[in-house]
Design a protein around this motif. Structure first.
Motif, PDB file in Angstrom:
ATOM      1  N   ASP A 104       0.833  -1.198   0.000  1.00  0.00           N
ATOM      2  CA  ASP A 104       0.000   0.000   0.000  1.00  0.00           C
ATOM      3  C   ASP A 104       0.874   1.258   0.000  1.00  0.00           C
ATOM      4  OD1 ASP A 104       0.923   0.202   2.609  1.00  0.00           O
ATOM      5  OD2 ASP A 104      -0.974  -0.389   3.528  1.00  0.00           O
ATOM      6  N   LYS A 105       0.280   2.393   0.374  1.00  0.00           N
ATOM      7  CA  LYS A 105       1.017   3.666   0.312  1.00  0.00           C
ATOM      8  C   LYS A 105       2.209   3.725   1.265  1.00  0.00           C
ATOM      9  CE  LYS A 105      -2.022   6.007   3.581  1.00  0.00           C
ATOM     10  NZ  LYS A 105      -2.931   7.136   3.780  1.00  0.00           N
ATOM     11  N   TRP A 106       2.273   2.818   2.235  1.00  0.00           N
ATOM     12  CA  TRP A 106       3.374   2.808   3.192  1.00  0.00           C
ATOM     13  C   TRP A 106       4.547   1.964   2.711  1.00  0.00           C
ATOM     14  CZ3 TRP A 106       2.261   6.692   6.004  1.00  0.00           C
ATOM     15  CH2 TRP A 106       0.951   6.971   6.352  1.00  0.00           C
TER      16      TRP A 106
END
Length: 141
Positions: A104-106
């Protein structure tokens, strides 16, 4: 941490890479070096704001096994069959009772250095996404 005069600097440690066969449901923070075996586009459409949405299901693996990786948007372009990618801070999502790997975005998906995956031959007969898990509620009696 390392001290330099009056300052304390934190030193980033090298990421620890895990194998596909070590992945378990509900876990996260995995770093993997995998080869892309196959990629199928499952969603490709324009959003109302004009941006595009692309999702591919990619079979990725290493010498210990394979798993389905859900690639989104710009990740799709990196996950081409035969390519080797580094998945940093990947997590396991559950989809219809089976494991799916995602970043994901992390996290980060990046192409591996040329030649770094030459020795990777994915173990196709150990598909972790083919295993169906059942959610069991445990009660204390």
């Amino acid at each position: 941490e390392r001290r330099h005069g009056d300052c304390t600097m934190s030193v980033k440690s090298e990421p620890v890479f895990v194998t596909v066969s070590s992945l378990r449901p509900g876990t996260a923070n995995h770093n993997l070096r995998v080869k892309v075996v196959d990629a199928k586009t499952v969603v490709s459409r324009r959003r109302q704001d004009g941006s595009s949405l692309k999702i591919s299901e990619c079979l990725v693996g290493d010498s210990t096994g394979v798993i389905t990786f859900t690639a989104r948007n710009e990740q799709v372009d990196l996950l081409k069959p035969g390519s080797v990618v580094l998945l940093r801070n990947a997590k396991i999502d559950m989809y219809k009772g089976s494991m799916r790997l995602a970043v994901d975005k992390w996290g980060v998906v990046e192409a591996a250095e040329a030649g770094s995956g030459d020795g990777i031959t994915p173990k196709l007969d150990n598909d972790l996404s083919a295993v169906e898990y059942e959610l069991v509620t445990v009660t204390d009696d």
